[in-house]
Motif scaffolding. Structure first.
Motif, PDB file in Angstrom:
ATOM      1  N   GLN A 212      25.151   1.507 -29.921  1.00  0.00           N
ATOM      2  CA  GLN A 212      24.076   0.916 -29.126  1.00  0.00           C
ATOM      3  C   GLN A 212      24.562   0.362 -27.782  1.00  0.00           C
ATOM      4  O   GLN A 212      25.275   1.023 -27.067  1.00  0.00           O
ATOM      5  CB  GLN A 212      23.377  -0.190 -29.950  1.00  0.00           C
ATOM      6  CG  GLN A 212      22.855   0.259 -31.297  1.00  0.00           C
ATOM      7  CD  GLN A 212      23.779  -0.076 -32.431  1.00  0.00           C
ATOM      8  OE1 GLN A 212      24.375  -1.137 -32.475  1.00  0.00           O
ATOM      9  NE2 GLN A 212      23.929   0.822 -33.380  1.00  0.00           N
ATOM     10  N   ARG A 213      24.129  -0.863 -27.452  1.00  0.00           N
ATOM     11  CA  ARG A 213      24.467  -1.410 -26.129  1.00  0.00           C
ATOM     12  C   ARG A 213      25.924  -1.843 -26.021  1.00  0.00           C
ATOM     13  O   ARG A 213      26.369  -2.244 -24.940  1.00  0.00           O
ATOM     14  CB  ARG A 213      23.551  -2.595 -25.793  1.00  0.00           C
ATOM     15  CG  ARG A 213      23.724  -3.830 -26.667  1.00  0.00           C
ATOM     16  CD  ARG A 213      22.724  -4.909 -26.272  1.00  0.00           C
ATOM     17  NE  ARG A 213      22.792  -6.077 -27.121  1.00  0.00           N
ATOM     18  CZ  ARG A 213      23.588  -7.118 -26.922  1.00  0.00           C
ATOM     19  NH1 ARG A 213      24.407  -7.127 -25.897  1.00  0.00           N
ATOM     20  NH2 ARG A 213      23.582  -8.142 -27.748  1.00  0.00           N
ATOM     21  N   TYR A 214      26.671  -1.739 -27.107  1.00  0.00           N
ATOM     22  CA  TYR A 214      28.083  -2.102 -27.068  1.00  0.00           C
ATOM     23  C   TYR A 214      28.952  -0.934 -26.594  1.00  0.00           C
ATOM     24  O   TYR A 214      30.143  -1.105 -26.354  1.00  0.00           O
ATOM     25  CB  TYR A 214      28.556  -2.558 -28.453  1.00  0.00           C
ATOM     26  CG  TYR A 214      27.623  -3.558 -29.110  1.00  0.00           C
ATOM     27  CD1 TYR A 214      27.336  -4.778 -28.495  1.00  0.00           C
ATOM     28  CD2 TYR A 214      27.010  -3.275 -30.333  1.00  0.00           C
ATOM     29  CE1 TYR A 214      26.479  -5.695 -29.090  1.00  0.00           C
ATOM     30  CE2 TYR A 214      26.145  -4.188 -30.932  1.00  0.00           C
ATOM     31  CZ  TYR A 214      25.878  -5.392 -30.305  1.00  0.00           C
ATOM     32  OH  TYR A 214      25.025  -6.289 -30.890  1.00  0.00           O
ATOM     33  N   ARG A 215      28.367   0.234 -26.465  1.00  0.00           N
ATOM     34  CA  ARG A 215      29.117   1.429 -26.062  1.00  0.00           C
ATOM     35  C   ARG A 215      29.739   1.260 -24.684  1.00  0.00           C
ATOM     36  O   ARG A 215      29.136   0.651 -23.797  1.00  0.00           O
ATOM     37  CB  ARG A 215      28.209   2.663 -26.007  1.00  0.00           C
ATOM     38  CG  ARG A 215      27.561   3.075 -27.283  1.00  0.00           C
ATOM     39  CD  ARG A 215      26.852   4.417 -27.132  1.00  0.00           C
ATOM     40  NE  ARG A 215      26.314   4.639 -25.806  1.00  0.00           N
ATOM     41  CZ  ARG A 215      25.119   4.220 -25.392  1.00  0.00           C
ATOM     42  NH1 ARG A 215      24.347   3.522 -26.193  1.00  0.00           N
ATOM     43  NH2 ARG A 215      24.700   4.492 -24.174  1.00  0.00           N
ATOM     44  N   PRO A 216      30.904   1.842 -24.457  1.00  0.00           N
ATOM     45  CA  PRO A 216      31.505   1.757 -23.117  1.00  0.00           C
ATOM     46  C   PRO A 216      30.587   2.273 -22.016  1.00  0.00           C
ATOM     47  O   PRO A 216      30.482   1.636 -20.958  1.00  0.00           O
ATOM     48  CB  PRO A 216      32.770   2.617 -23.257  1.00  0.00           C
ATOM     49  CG  PRO A 216      33.161   2.474 -24.696  1.00  0.00           C
ATOM     50  CD  PRO A 216      31.851   2.430 -25.440  1.00  0.00           C
ATOM     51  N   ASP A 217      29.916   3.425 -22.230  1.00  0.00           N
ATOM     52  CA  ASP A 217      29.097   3.963 -21.137  1.00  0.00           C
ATOM     53  C   ASP A 217      27.923   3.059 -20.807  1.00  0.00           C
ATOM     54  O   ASP A 217      27.476   3.002 -19.658  1.00  0.00           O
ATOM     55  CB  ASP A 217      28.628   5.383 -21.451  1.00  0.00           C
ATOM     56  CG  ASP A 217      27.584   5.461 -22.535  1.00  0.00           C
ATOM     57  OD1 ASP A 217      26.386   5.359 -22.215  1.00  0.00           O
ATOM     58  OD2 ASP A 217      27.945   5.640 -23.709  1.00  0.00           O
ATOM     59  N   CYS A 218      27.423   2.325 -21.795  1.00  0.00           N
ATOM     60  CA  CYS A 218      26.335   1.380 -21.532  1.00  0.00           C
ATOM     61  C   CYS A 218      26.852   0.187 -20.731  1.00  0.00           C
ATOM     62  O   CYS A 218      26.213  -0.255 -19.763  1.00  0.00           O
ATOM     63  CB  CYS A 218      25.725   0.919 -22.853  1.00  0.00           C
ATOM     64  SG  CYS A 218      24.268  -0.132 -22.647  1.00  0.00           S
ATOM     65  N   GLN A 219      28.016  -0.330 -21.108  1.00  0.00           N
ATOM     66  CA  GLN A 219      28.618  -1.436 -20.356  1.00  0.00           C
ATOM     67  C   GLN A 219      28.939  -1.003 -18.925  1.00  0.00           C
ATOM     68  O   GLN A 219      28.710  -1.753 -17.974  1.00  0.00           O
ATOM     69  CB  GLN A 219      29.888  -1.910 -21.053  1.00  0.00           C
ATOM     70  CG  GLN A 219      29.672  -2.526 -22.435  1.00  0.00           C
ATOM     71  CD  GLN A 219      30.949  -3.140 -22.979  1.00  0.00           C
ATOM     72  OE1 GLN A 219      31.623  -3.910 -22.301  1.00  0.00           O
ATOM     73  NE2 GLN A 219      31.291  -2.808 -24.207  1.00  0.00           N
ATOM     74  N   ILE A 220      29.463   0.201 -18.772  1.00  0.00           N
ATOM     75  CA  ILE A 220      29.806   0.708 -17.439  1.00  0.00           C
ATOM     76  C   ILE A 220      28.564   0.784 -16.566  1.00  0.00           C
ATOM     77  O   ILE A 220      28.573   0.370 -15.397  1.00  0.00           O
ATOM     78  CB  ILE A 220      30.472   2.100 -17.559  1.00  0.00           C
ATOM     79  CG1 ILE A 220      31.879   1.960 -18.147  1.00  0.00           C
ATOM     80  CG2 ILE A 220      30.527   2.791 -16.193  1.00  0.00           C
ATOM     81  CD1 ILE A 220      32.506   3.280 -18.535  1.00  0.00           C
ATOM     82  N   ARG A 221      27.489   1.317 -17.099  1.00  0.00           N
ATOM     83  CA  ARG A 221      26.253   1.474 -16.323  1.00  0.00           C
ATOM     84  C   ARG A 221      25.724   0.120 -15.854  1.00  0.00           C
ATOM     85  O   ARG A 221      25.417  -0.061 -14.668  1.00  0.00           O
ATOM     86  CB  ARG A 221      25.194   2.186 -17.172  1.00  0.00           C
ATOM     87  CG  ARG A 221      23.883   2.414 -16.469  1.00  0.00           C
ATOM     88  CD  ARG A 221      22.931   3.228 -17.316  1.00  0.00           C
ATOM     89  NE  ARG A 221      22.199   2.453 -18.300  1.00  0.00           N
ATOM     90  CZ  ARG A 221      22.393   2.494 -19.601  1.00  0.00           C
ATOM     91  NH1 ARG A 221      23.353   3.262 -20.116  1.00  0.00           N
ATOM     92  NH2 ARG A 221      21.655   1.773 -20.429  1.00  0.00           N
ATOM     93  N   CYS A 222      25.634  -0.827 -16.770  1.00  0.00           N
ATOM     94  CA  CYS A 222      25.039  -2.120 -16.431  1.00  0.00           C
ATOM     95  C   CYS A 222      25.943  -2.922 -15.489  1.00  0.00           C
ATOM     96  O   CYS A 222      25.456  -3.570 -14.554  1.00  0.00           O
ATOM     97  CB  CYS A 222      24.748  -2.905 -17.703  1.00  0.00           C
ATOM     98  SG  CYS A 222      23.451  -2.150 -18.724  1.00  0.00           S
ATOM     99  N   ALA A 223      27.238  -2.861 -15.728  1.00  0.00           N
ATOM    100  CA  ALA A 223      28.167  -3.582 -14.852  1.00  0.00           C
ATOM    101  C   ALA A 223      28.162  -2.989 -13.449  1.00  0.00           C
ATOM    102  O   ALA A 223      28.234  -3.730 -12.453  1.00  0.00           O
ATOM    103  CB  ALA A 223      29.570  -3.540 -15.444  1.00  0.00           C
ATOM    104  N   THR A 224      28.081  -1.676 -13.342  1.00  0.00           N
ATOM    105  CA  THR A 224      28.059  -1.036 -12.027  1.00  0.00           C
ATOM    106  C   THR A 224      26.786  -1.401 -11.267  1.00  0.00           C
ATOM    107  O   THR A 224      26.826  -1.653 -10.052  1.00  0.00           O
ATOM    108  CB  THR A 224      28.179   0.493 -12.177  1.00  0.00           C
ATOM    109  OG1 THR A 224      29.401   0.810 -12.862  1.00  0.00           O
ATOM    110  CG2 THR A 224      28.172   1.185 -10.821  1.00  0.00           C
ATOM    111  N   ILE A 225      25.662  -1.446 -11.962  1.00  0.00           N
ATOM    112  CA  ILE A 225      24.407  -1.873 -11.328  1.00  0.00           C
ATOM    113  C   ILE A 225      24.547  -3.301 -10.805  1.00  0.00           C
ATOM    114  O   ILE A 225      24.099  -3.635  -9.704  1.00  0.00           O
ATOM    115  CB  ILE A 225      23.235  -1.752 -12.317  1.00  0.00           C
ATOM    116  CG1 ILE A 225      22.941  -0.271 -12.601  1.00  0.00           C
ATOM    117  CG2 ILE A 225      21.979  -2.448 -11.782  1.00  0.00           C
ATOM    118  CD1 ILE A 225      21.935  -0.040 -13.714  1.00  0.00           C
TER     119      ILE A 225
END
Length: 471
Positions: A212-225
């Protein structure tokens, strides 16, 4: 007994043994259905075709396959289709020789049938005025279909917020919002550092992918935004992530899941709209897969959302493979609708559709996107709806899909792309810190901080919706 009679009886016995199902559990049938337990049929398929089929015991428990032996064909895919289709089940092919039994999926239309239905819906309007009339018909019915008319009373409680963690150009804090008495929706807020003035918000619900939201790609997306200058709120769907402290994983596959997570989205909008630092003219939403369906629905229902970017989600021939997407009768609103018409309700607000070549968005550029362009043209803003199609890619929120979202946000929300690009002008996500899962919890490593008034179990949740008769 003569030799001729003996030979005759022997031949009959051999024919009897060779008949499908004889000498097996099927001989116990008295209804001539020659049925076998699904689990036994799956084991036989694995043996015959030398493949692996992943499944859990609850998925196959008490399920039977009628005329089991007759469903086998010369190849595994056709055999699996013959076995599973009557049970409203299917498999996903994870890689050659490895299949995974899906827990639930609503019926898919044939592509041409989906297109034809969308065309029939389009005959109901021909200009902006007639479309606005159609929208005015659908929108209140969506709230009614979800049992959110009127909206439940909002709990008079403050959000639960964890201390901030500071990283390169952004911070993260975890937030829980009480959306019903004793029911929380949890997420992590990625926030830019050293930003002056009002800050845009991008709601980032997470779909059905593992972790879910713990996935690396999810963290990367939100942090980059966040590093580009917007707040990104990454939150769980119902009975997903930390919500599983209160409800079981299986509860996500119940129709009421769609109601609860839609209410959660509304409460999140309430919260961020109330913050003095929020730029309410720049509130967007972008989710992938099931969260993409959620993004489409939220944008159709709530005008506070000014930008929408559903990723690998929208289709005229498939409305979502989970009750959290289609469990409530939202597609019966307005005498019948579909996800593409619901996506059109975003017009004239900016909307990005990201599609790929391996799921139900594979044909987006051919029919569904031109329909949306026509709808946006009613407002004279055809360029406000975009489609980035990645025909060689699969169903995920990979780097090219993220880049499409970044570009769209920079263009429409005026974010600072230079802050996340290298000297060559390419996006650089390497400065994002990937946190461990427990760092993103609100209620502690083992749920020890869950408030005492927490609703526990689906049966108690149902009591908050007295008109609900769904399971």
């Amino acid at each position: 007994m003569t030799g001729r009679v003996f030979r005759y009886l022997a031949i009959l016995f051999i024919i009897y043994l060779s008949f499908p199902g004889k000498g097996s559990a099927q001989t116990q049938n008295t209804d001539n259905l020659y049925k076998k337990p699904l689990v036994d049929v799956l084991k036989e398929i694995q043996t015959r075709f030398k493949v692996q089929i992943k499944y859990s015991e609850p998925q196959v428990k008490d399920k039977w396959v009628n005329y089991a032996e007759w469903r086998f064909r010369s190849n595994v895919d056709e055999t699996l289709g013959n076995v599973l289709t009557p049970l409203d089940m299917k498999v996903n092919k994870e890689k050659p020789g490895v299949y995974k039994l899906k827990e639930y999926e609503y019926y898919r239309w044939e592509v041409q049938d989906g297109w034809a239905y969308l065309d029939s819906l389009a005959t109901k309007y021909h200009d902006q005025a007639s479309w606005e009339k159609r929208k005015a018909e659908i929108k209140p019915e969506l709230y009614q279909a979800l049992m959110l008319s009127p909206l439940p009373a909002k709990p008079n409680s403050k959000p639960i917020i964890t201390p901030k963690r500071i990283f390169d150009g952004y911070s993260v804090e975890n937030i829980a919002l009480e959306i019903l008495p004793g029911v929380w929706i949890n997420g992590s807020l990625y926030k830019p550092l050293n930003v002056k003035g009002k800050i845009p918000v991008v709601l980032s619900p997470d779909g059905h992918w593992e972790k879910q939201r713990y996935r690396p790609d999810c963290q990367i997306r939100c942090a980059t935004i966040a590093r580009m200058g917007a707040m990104a709120f990454s939150y769980d769907l119902f009975a997903w992530g930390e919500s599983m402290l209160q409800f079981k994983y299986e509860d996500h596959r119940r129709s009421l899941a769609q109601t609860v997570q839609t209410l959660g989205g509304i409460r999140i909008l309430d919260y961020f709209s109330s913050l003095k630092e929020t730029d309410t003219a720049r509130i967007g939403i972008s989710g992938g897969s099931g969260a993409g369906s959620h993004s489409i629905l939220m944008t159709a229902m709530d005008d506070r959302i000014k930008l929408s970017a559903p990723v690998v989600a929208m289709s005229s021939y498939f409305y979502g493979g989970c009750p959290c997407e289609s469990g409530m009768p939202i597609h019966q609103c307005g005498g019948g609708t579909d996800n593409v018409e619901l996506a059109a309700m975003a017009a004239p607000r900016p909307q990005l559709l990201v599609s790929d070549g391996s799921d139900w968005t594979a044909h987006t550029p051919q029919h569904d996107f031109p329909y949306l362009q026509k709808m946006y043209a009613y407002y004279g803003v055809q360029d406000k709806v975009e489609n980035v199609h990645l025909p060689e890619e699969k169903h995920d929120f990979g780097v090219n899909k993220r880049i499409a979202l970044y570009d769209f946000l920079i263009k429409n929300f005026k974010l600072n792309g230079a802050a996340v690009k290298d000297k060559t002008g390419k996006y650089d996500e390497s400065k994002v810190t990937i946190e461990k899962e427990n760092a993103m919890y609100v209620f502690g490593d083992k749920g020890e901080k869950l408030p005492k008034n927490a609703v526990m179990g689906f049966e108690n949740l149902e009591k908050l919706f007295p008109l609900n008769a769904t399971k």
